[in-house]
Design an enzyme around this catalytic site. Structure first.
Site, PDB file in Angstrom:
ATOM      1  N   ASP A   1      -2.430  -1.403  -6.685  1.00 49.60           N
ATOM      2  CA  ASP A   1      -1.776  -2.063  -5.553  1.00 49.60           C
ATOM      3  C   ASP A   1      -0.820  -1.035  -4.935  1.00 49.60           C
ATOM      4  O   ASP A   1       0.201  -0.686  -5.538  1.00 49.60           O
ATOM      5  CB  ASP A   1      -1.019  -3.294  -6.081  1.00 49.60           C
ATOM      6  N   HIS A   2      -1.145  -0.604  -3.747  1.00 53.49           N
ATOM      7  CA  HIS A   2      -0.390   0.506  -3.149  1.00 53.49           C
ATOM      8  C   HIS A   2       1.032   0.107  -2.767  1.00 53.49           C
ATOM      9  O   HIS A   2       1.869   0.959  -2.480  1.00 53.49           O
ATOM     10  CB  HIS A   2      -1.146   1.023  -1.917  1.00 53.49           C
TER      11      HIS A   2
END
Ligand code: CAO
Length: 459
Positions: free
Chosen positions: A431-432
């Site tokens: 999850d950036h």
């Protein structure tokens, strides 16, 4: 400068120290008489406090979270001058007043409005004329400022804009709790008012669309395939039907990035082969997966952010002081993800035994829901089947997942010559919002290092 007057909380019945949940106006804003200024919420009810007169708000004396009682100051207002009032209403006001008195020729009557399909954004932006008419009680009052196109997502609802929708405070509160954008809901009540049932129907329809792959995204138009050849319809398995919305939700909500790497597992494979028979004699099928679970547990210790979740407020990281690893198991009915709890405290053989048991029971449909809950990180291994890389979907609210593909023997240039090495492909989706690219590359590099020489786990 003209005189200002103080607006106070009027008689609100027996309520004392009531929470201010919305401030609907800003300093400098012109308000009409009866336009709502703030929303109060007690244990039992939600009510709006209207402005006693038209004018310009000069000062706000409350903010969201304050508690107020009868007589508490709300704001100061510079009342509209007598001359301005005598000069007649502004053009927009005149139009509004006319509309309030009688629907304009091109405005459908309320019953028709209720029957039309979801209104276009421009229609939604302008409250129905009836909504601007003086309401019978405070609970029906709404503001009247124009606004931009409606919000389509569920997050970051603009509370002031939500008040443009024709709904009672109770319905607005209900919608807020569910994260529903009221401007997207069609009202079926009197004068097109949005009722609680309308919000419920909207949520049901949205969930159905979501499950079917729709939501705010344009749905794929249905096609009659029988026009092109023979077809058969087969219902999705129960597991697939249940997991589809989760996968879709994660895919849409999390900005996924996948980092690829190859771990040199030549030494590990030699060790595993040597141990495999001994393990088999004890009834343990020793695959590389157990080593992977253990190595991931070690890497998660070193990179605690990868073992975290993002709080729904989007601003706080919840770091978990436990390492529970979910392992995707392919079953006839679909994908199940049982969890190896406290993987960091277990030995590799113990993990292998547990994995075999969990996978077996997953395939027999004998896992309890509890055994599939609480993972802080997941592994999806397709190594036993094949492939070189893939982009696994994160099992939200986890923030990362490791995909594993099939080991291949490849030439690697070491000390001036190519040598055959066994390389394990890793596909690490993250999850950036929580993990940045450099961190992800460090994680996979570290993990590869552990797999190359498991003794590093002891350090
Ligand atoms: N490279 C090469 N061989 C591999 C390997 C890899 N990365 N991983 C496993 N193998 C081998 C095993 O050693 C085993 O061979 P042997 O019998 O000769 O020892 C064979 O492949 C089959 O392994 P397995 O799949 O039975 O066992 P596993 O421990 O590797 O995996 C399980 C168990 C339950 C994870 C697996 O059976 C499974 O269901 N995988 C699918 C998961 C899935 O569907 N993921 C997709 C999710 S979508 O994101």
């Amino acid at each position: 400068m003209a005189d200002t007057e103080l607006i106070k909380v009027p008689d609100i019945g027996d309520f004392e120290q009531v929470d201010v949940i919305e401030v609907l106006v800003e300093v400098g804003q012109h308000v009409e008489a009866e336009q709502s200024l703030i929303t109060l919420e007690s244990d039992k009810a939600t009510l709006e406090v209207p402005s006693p007169k038209a004018g310009t708000i000069r000062e706000l004396r409350v903010k969201v979270g304050d508690q107020v009682s009868e007589g508490s100051p709300i704001a100061t207002i510079e009342p509209e001058s007598v001359e301005a009032a005598a000069a007649g209403p502004s053009p927009e006001q005149a139009a509004t007043d006319t509309a309030a008195a009688a629907p304009a020729a091109d405005t459908p009557p309320p019953e028709e409005q209720a029957q039309t399909a979801a209104p276009a954004p421009e229609e939604q932006a302008q409250p129905a004329p009836e909504a601007r008419a003086p309401a019978p009680s405070t609970s029906d009052r709404i503001g009247g400022t124009p606004h931009e196109a409606p919000v389509t997502g569920w997050e970051h609802l603009d509370v002031a804009r939500q008040n443009l929708a024709h709904a009672s405070p109770a319905v607005r509160k209900f919608a807020r709790e569910l994260g529903v954008d009221l401007l997207a809901v069609r009202g079926s009540g009197p004068k097109g008012r949005i009722l609680k049932e309308d919000v419920q129907s909207y949520v049901k329809a949205t969930l159905r669309q979501g499950a079917a792959g729709g939501g705010a995204i344009p749905p794929i138009p249905p096609v009659d395939f029988s026009k092109f050849g023979e077809v058969e319809r087969r219902p999705l398995s129960r597991i697939k039907r249940k997991s589809a919305p989760n996968l879709h939700r994660s895919w849409l909500n999390l900005p996924h990035v996948t980092q690829f790497d190859e771990a040199d597992v030549t030494g590990l494979e030699a060790f595993r082969q040597a141990e495999k028979e001994r393990a088999a004699a004890q009834g343990v099928h020793l695959t590389i997966l157990a080593f992977l679970v253990k190595a991931c547990a070690g890497a998660l210790h070193t990179f605690p952010e990868v073992n975290s979740s993002l709080d729904p407020d989007g601003e706080t990281l919840i770091l978990k002081h436990y390492i529970h690893i979910g392992v995707a198991v392919d079953t006839e009915g679909g994908l199940l993800v049982p969890v190896v709890r406290d993987a960091d405290r277990k030995g590799i053989r113990e993990i292998a035994v547990e994995l075999a048991d969990l996978a077996e029971r997953a395939r027999q449909g004998k896992l309890s829901p509890k055994e599939m809950q609480g993972a802080s990180f997941s592994i999806s291994s397709l190594g036993g089947i094949g492939g070189t890389a893939f982009t696994p979907i994160i099992n939200a609210p986890e923030v990362a997942i490791l995909g594993v593909s099939r080991i291949a023997t490849k030439p690697v240039f070491i000390d001036g010559e190519f040598r055959p090495r066994k390389l394990l492909p890793l596909s690490f989706s993250y999850d950036h919002r929580v993990i940045d690219g450099a961190q992800a590359a460090r994680f996979t590099t570290h993990l590869s290092g552990l797999l190359q020489d498991l003794r590093r786990l002891l350090l």
